[in-house]
Design an enzyme around this catalytic site. Structure first.
Site, PDB file in Angstrom:
ATOM      1  N   SER A 187     -11.256  -0.773  -0.430  1.00  0.00           N
ATOM      2  CA  SER A 187      -9.923  -0.740   0.192  1.00  0.00           C
ATOM      3  C   SER A 187      -9.989  -1.164   1.646  1.00  0.00           C
ATOM      4  CB  SER A 187      -9.350   0.679   0.127  1.00  0.00           C
ATOM      5  OG  SER A 187      -8.622   0.894  -1.051  1.00  0.00           O
ATOM      6  N   HIS A 202      -3.548   6.448   3.302  1.00  0.00           N
ATOM      7  CA  HIS A 202      -4.284   5.235   2.926  1.00  0.00           C
ATOM      8  C   HIS A 202      -3.717   3.998   3.617  1.00  0.00           C
ATOM      9  CE1 HIS A 202      -5.829   1.971   0.345  1.00  0.00           C
ATOM     10  NE2 HIS A 202      -6.832   2.784   0.098  1.00  0.00           N
ATOM     11  N   ASP A 260       0.859  -1.184   0.000  1.00  0.00           N
ATOM     12  CA  ASP A 260       0.000   0.000   0.000  1.00  0.00           C
ATOM     13  C   ASP A 260       0.890   1.228   0.000  1.00  0.00           C
ATOM     14  OD1 ASP A 260      -2.280   1.850   0.939  1.00  0.00           O
ATOM     15  OD2 ASP A 260      -3.244  -0.105   1.021  1.00  0.00           O
TER      16      ASP A 260
END
Length: 406
Positions: free
Chosen positions: A361, A213, A180
């Site tokens: 996600s 994120h 990620d």
């Protein structure tokens, strides 16, 4: 949007790594016309994984160097000169036994013709365009500020009865590769929860503003429970390895992108370091090199979990690879996907804060966490066993009830 803060302290996160051939990671983040002229070229390097004294290909060190053999460097340079290409970076993809090179095609040449010509070269194994990938997240605007503790606000955690699971399993010792953006290692709910980090992406000026994120995905997966603050993760005692292969569109942005090369480096390391689960909260176009690596992971029994894009989002790879566990939050187009909570998920964000997130996600780490809980209880289970349980959650209760208390 107003995040829930524990303090106003700004922490700089330094995630770095070296490379024997001095790969310039800052150049890997180019976009637009430059990215359209990038190629990935591989060729077999027989020195990889050979048991020779001083072989740099096997000299893996934590946060260390990954050397290319002198032979592979010579071939890479020879191809650059032969076809008038600019060599950007190269790396040994040890799990496939090949060297991977990023070239840039000059504006004066036609990219498709260069690809056709390279494919005919006896020194070349494969040629492809550099692909772009996106994380699958939507930020939710929440105005309310909540008091500590936040566990009652974790609707997904409570709906999945994770508290009951934690009486018998916490994912202890299960190795999960999180590919990620980076993770804020100094977040109070993530301190000590990430066992290993490695950076394959362009370096930002401020990691705190670059790792939103990945920090959010990590919080869902492994936030520390029972510490008197914040939230609790699904598999808080798993051995999480965070590979930073994506970078934000702009500072402090939840949206982030990756490319074929950075993802290939991360997947190669995840396989090499014996991950049991790989979490990919991202999607993009079909990519030959990444498919080879994911197939390699699947052949080794690694559980690969990937996010399914929404109806209005492009892509679908790698979730559409046979054997990959495709995860959505519900309403996606693939009827075979595993549906997991992905709406209004309270999780960790940089600057010691918390916020609500939505998107597949964040459904994906719920499934990765549940897979880790199951693997601790049933270490000999294969991908098919885990998939069967996750597709039929009503049977998972029996697994839990019949398991001994850890």
């Amino acid at each position: 949007m107003k995040a829930i803060r524990l303090a106003t302290l700004l922490v700089l996160i330094a995630l770095g790594m070296g490379c024997a051939n001095q790969t310039d990671y800052s150049r890997l983040g180019d976009s637009g016309a430059a990215q359209e002229h990038r190629l990935l070229v591989t060729f077999v390097d027989r020195s990889i994984n050979r048991d020779l004294p001083g072989n740099s290909q096997d000299a893996y060190r934590v946060r260390g160097s990954y050397g290319n053999s002198s032979w592979s460097e010579h071939i890479a340079q020879k191809l650059a000169e032969r076809y008038r290409l600019q060599l950007i970076a190269q790396w040994p993809v040890t799990e496939l036994g090949v060297n991977c090179v990023v070239y840039e095609v000059p504006e004066s040449l036609v990219v498709n013709r260069v690809i056709e010509t390279l494919r005919k070269d006896k020194d070349v194994g494969s040629v492809q365009l550099m692909q772009g990938f996106r994380v699958l997240a939507e930020q939710v605007d929440k105005q309310a500020i909540y008091s500590d503790p936040y566990l009652p606000l974790q609707s997904a955690f409570n709906s999945l009865s994770i508290g009951e699971w934690h009486k018998k399993t916490t994912g202890h010792g299960v190795r999960i590769a999180l590919i990620d953006t980076g993770v804020d290692l100094n977040h109070p709910d993530l301190k000590g929860q990430i066992n290993y980090t490695e950076n394959m992406a362009p370096e930002p000026g401020d990691h705190n503003l670059a790792d939103k994120h990945g920090t959010a995905v990590a919080g869902v997966l492994s936030a520390k429970p029972n510490n008197g603050i914040g939230i609790a993760g699904i598999a808080p005692e798993a051995d999480v390895m965070a590979f930073r292969a994506c970078w934000p569109d702009q500072p402090n942005s939840l949206a982030a992108r990756c490319n074929s090369f950075t993802l290939a480096l991360a997947l190669n390391q995840a396989i090499r370091m014996n991950s049991q689960i790989i979490n990919l909260s991202l999607s993009g176009p079909e990519d030959p090199l990444l498919k080879m690596l994911i197939d390699k992971a699947l052949s080794k029994g690694i559980i690969v979990i990937a996010a399914v894009p929404g109806k209005n989002q492009a892509g679908g790879f790698p979730a559409d690879i046979p054997g990959v566990l495709a995860v959505g939050q519900g309403g996606e187009t693939d009827s075979n996907e595993i549906v997991a909570p992905g709406r209004d998920i309270l999780t960790t964000v940089p600057h010691e804060a918390y916020d609500f997130m939505s998107g597949s996600s964040f459904a994906t780490p719920h499934v990765a966490g549940m897979a880790a809980l199951l693997l601790q209880l049933r270490p000999n289970w294969q991908v098919a066993d885990i998939k069967q349980q996750l597709h039929h959650p009503e049977t998972m209760l029996g697994v839990l009830q019949n398991a001994p208390v850890h």
